[in-house]
Design a protein around this motif. Structure first.
Motif, PDB file in Angstrom:
ATOM      1  N   LEU B 132       0.834  -1.219   0.000  1.00  0.00           N
ATOM      2  CA  LEU B 132       0.000   0.000   0.000  1.00  0.00           C
ATOM      3  C   LEU B 132       0.861   1.259   0.000  1.00  0.00           C
ATOM      4  O   LEU B 132       0.625   2.184  -0.789  1.00  0.00           O
ATOM      5  N   ASN B 133       1.863   1.289   0.878  1.00  0.00           N
ATOM      6  CA  ASN B 133       2.730   2.477   0.961  1.00  0.00           C
ATOM      7  C   ASN B 133       3.470   2.711  -0.359  1.00  0.00           C
ATOM      8  O   ASN B 133       3.651   3.857  -0.778  1.00  0.00           O
ATOM      9  N   ARG B 134       3.884   1.610  -0.992  1.00  0.00           N
ATOM     10  CA  ARG B 134       4.537   1.725  -2.320  1.00  0.00           C
ATOM     11  C   ARG B 134       3.576   2.358  -3.326  1.00  0.00           C
ATOM     12  O   ARG B 134       3.948   3.255  -4.079  1.00  0.00           O
ATOM     13  N   THR B 135       2.353   1.864  -3.336  1.00  0.00           N
ATOM     14  CA  THR B 135       1.354   2.387  -4.284  1.00  0.00           C
ATOM     15  C   THR B 135       1.121   3.886  -4.056  1.00  0.00           C
ATOM     16  O   THR B 135       1.132   4.675  -5.007  1.00  0.00           O
ATOM     17  N   TYR B 136       0.924   4.263  -2.791  1.00  0.00           N
ATOM     18  CA  TYR B 136       0.636   5.679  -2.494  1.00  0.00           C
ATOM     19  C   TYR B 136       1.815   6.572  -2.894  1.00  0.00           C
ATOM     20  O   TYR B 136       1.629   7.625  -3.508  1.00  0.00           O
ATOM     21  N   MET B 137       3.028   6.136  -2.552  1.00  0.00           N
ATOM     22  CA  MET B 137       4.194   6.967  -2.899  1.00  0.00           C
ATOM     23  C   MET B 137       4.402   6.996  -4.420  1.00  0.00           C
ATOM     24  O   MET B 137       4.713   8.046  -4.979  1.00  0.00           O
ATOM     25  N   ASN B 138       4.225   5.842  -5.083  1.00  0.00           N
ATOM     26  CA  ASN B 138       4.380   5.808  -6.548  1.00  0.00           C
ATOM     27  C   ASN B 138       3.389   6.740  -7.234  1.00  0.00           C
ATOM     28  O   ASN B 138       3.748   7.460  -8.170  1.00  0.00           O
ATOM     29  N   ASP B 139       2.133   6.717  -6.778  1.00  0.00           N
ATOM     30  CA  ASP B 139       1.120   7.585  -7.396  1.00  0.00           C
ATOM     31  C   ASP B 139       1.458   9.062  -7.166  1.00  0.00           C
ATOM     32  O   ASP B 139       1.277   9.887  -8.061  1.00  0.00           O
ATOM     33  N   MET B 140       1.975   9.361  -5.980  1.00  0.00           N
ATOM     34  CA  MET B 140       2.358  10.748  -5.698  1.00  0.00           C
ATOM     35  C   MET B 140       3.544  11.170  -6.585  1.00  0.00           C
ATOM     36  O   MET B 140       3.538  12.264  -7.164  1.00  0.00           O
ATOM     37  N   PHE B 141       4.537  10.295  -6.725  1.00  0.00           N
ATOM     38  CA  PHE B 141       5.694  10.638  -7.567  1.00  0.00           C
ATOM     39  C   PHE B 141       5.292  10.779  -9.033  1.00  0.00           C
ATOM     40  O   PHE B 141       5.807  11.633  -9.738  1.00  0.00           O
ATOM     41  N   PHE B 142       4.372   9.935  -9.481  1.00  0.00           N
ATOM     42  CA  PHE B 142       3.897  10.033 -10.870  1.00  0.00           C
ATOM     43  C   PHE B 142       3.293  11.425 -11.095  1.00  0.00           C
ATOM     44  O   PHE B 142       3.551  12.073 -12.110  1.00  0.00           O
ATOM     45  N   THR B 143       2.508  11.879 -10.112  1.00  0.00           N
ATOM     46  CA  THR B 143       1.862  13.196 -10.213  1.00  0.00           C
ATOM     47  C   THR B 143       2.915  14.307 -10.262  1.00  0.00           C
ATOM     48  O   THR B 143       2.831  15.214 -11.093  1.00  0.00           O
ATOM     49  N   ILE B 144       3.927  14.199  -9.395  1.00  0.00           N
ATOM     50  CA  ILE B 144       4.976  15.232  -9.355  1.00  0.00           C
ATOM     51  C   ILE B 144       5.780  15.232 -10.664  1.00  0.00           C
ATOM     52  O   ILE B 144       6.064  16.286 -11.238  1.00  0.00           O
ATOM     53  N   GLN B 145       6.118  14.022 -11.138  1.00  0.00           N
ATOM     54  CA  GLN B 145       6.896  13.915 -12.387  1.00  0.00           C
ATOM     55  C   GLN B 145       6.119  14.477 -13.576  1.00  0.00           C
ATOM     56  O   GLN B 145       6.686  15.180 -14.412  1.00  0.00           O
ATOM     57  N   THR B 146       4.818  14.183 -13.619  1.00  0.00           N
ATOM     58  CA  THR B 146       3.992  14.685 -14.727  1.00  0.00           C
ATOM     59  C   THR B 146       3.989  16.218 -14.731  1.00  0.00           C
ATOM     60  O   THR B 146       4.052  16.837 -15.801  1.00  0.00           O
ATOM     61  N   GLY B 147       3.939  16.800 -13.539  1.00  0.00           N
ATOM     62  CA  GLY B 147       3.960  18.259 -13.440  1.00  0.00           C
ATOM     63  C   GLY B 147       5.253  18.840 -13.973  1.00  0.00           C
ATOM     64  O   GLY B 147       5.251  19.843 -14.689  1.00  0.00           O
ATOM     65  N   GLU B 148       6.385  18.193 -13.658  1.00  0.00           N
ATOM     66  CA  GLU B 148       7.678  18.706 -14.137  1.00  0.00           C
ATOM     67  C   GLU B 148       7.797  18.516 -15.655  1.00  0.00           C
ATOM     68  O   GLU B 148       8.259  19.410 -16.359  1.00  0.00           O
ATOM     69  N   GLU B 149       7.369  17.357 -16.144  1.00  0.00           N
ATOM     70  CA  GLU B 149       7.456  17.083 -17.587  1.00  0.00           C
ATOM     71  C   GLU B 149       6.613  18.063 -18.407  1.00  0.00           C
ATOM     72  O   GLU B 149       6.969  18.395 -19.540  1.00  0.00           O
ATOM     73  N   ALA B 150       5.495  18.519 -17.819  1.00  0.00           N
ATOM     74  CA  ALA B 150       4.616  19.455 -18.549  1.00  0.00           C
ATOM     75  C   ALA B 150       5.311  20.783 -18.834  1.00  0.00           C
ATOM     76  O   ALA B 150       4.911  21.522 -19.726  1.00  0.00           O
TER      77      ALA B 150
END
Lengths: 104, 152
Positions: B132-150
């Motif tokens: 669960l903790n992996r999933t939550y952190m992965n989803d948060m990092f995906f969101t942060i990475q998408t913001g930087e890539e934009a």
């Protein structure tokens, strides 16, 4: 060379339409991805809770973290939206810049 | 003579329009920014800390039974990752026009501190909680990475 206002306006509108379309598609795809992630994450959380792996305090924490991720996703959609508007502005200014340079 | 004057007038008018356009609109391209420029170093750091979190939890899953997953064995891992997240948040906070990304990094840091506290209190973690903790952190990092890539 004369400065053709109609042509410049036409080119600017073309940029707005193209970039606006791209931006909208990007935001839609992103919102879809976020929605799928949120659904899967909630299912995983509820499954763990049903299996007795989580205490009430754990569940409350994960629900709070879901809210935090939703806030972050909203922020990211805002960033992607701003990037799309920025692309439109850069495109429109680029058209004007080219037209002005051609006249000068 | 009249034709000559009319010609001069239209040239003057054109020059006036062009000067006005150049003066008013061209600086917009460099001044009118809604977002900071894409930062490769920040993007790399997000990727690196995301990998670090994943490796931390995967190692915990692979190399220890729930009974062996005592907090003391992992406290340095938590501290290392927390330090990386603090550095990432600081880097994002000092970039102008970057309020959203800085906030996202703050949210990731808060989540990580909660997971550290959770482990400290339980002094173990089940496989399900690690996943669960992996999933939550992965989803948060995906969101942060998408913001930087934009920002590219």
């Amino acid at each position: 060379m004369a400065f053709n206002f109609d042509q410049v306006l036409h080119d600017m509108l073309a940029v707005v339409t193209a970039q606006g379309g791209k931006g909208t598609k990007r935001v839609k795809a992103l919102v879809q991805t976020f929605a799928e992630q949120n659904r899967d994450r909630m299912e995983q959380t509820m499954q763990a809770y049903r299996n007795g792996e989580l205490t009430e305090a754990d569940l409350a924490m994960y629900l709070r973290h879901n809210k935090a991720i939703l806030e972050a996703q909203f922020n990211t959609v805002k960033i992607v939206g701003k990037a799309a508007v920025q692309n439109i502005i850069n495109g429109v200014v680029g058209v004007l810049e080219q037209a002005v340079r051609a006249v000068i | 003579m009249i034709t000559y004057l009319a010609g001069m007038r239209s040239i003057t008018l054109l020059l006036y329009r062009v000067t006005l356009l150049v003066t008013l609109l061209l600086p917009l391209s460099s001044c009118f920014s809604l977002l900071p420029k894409y930062n490769e170093q920040v993007a790399g750091q997000i990727e690196q800390v995301a990998k670090q979190v994943d490796r931390f939890y995967l190692n915990m899953l692979e190399h220890a039974t729930p009974e062996e997953r005592v907090y003391r064995e992992y406290q340095w891992g938590y501290v290392d990752i927390e330090a990386e997240l603090i550095a990432l948040e600081r880097k994002n906070r000092i970039r102008p026009l970057n309020k959203e990304s800085a906030r996202n990094c703050q949210l990731a840091l808060n989540m990580w501190r909660d997971y550290k506290q959770q482990h400290k209190e339980k002094n173990t973690l089940s496989d399900a909680i690690i996943e669960l903790n992996r999933t939550y952190m992965n989803d948060m990092f995906f969101t942060i990475q998408t913001g930087e890539e934009a920002k590219r």
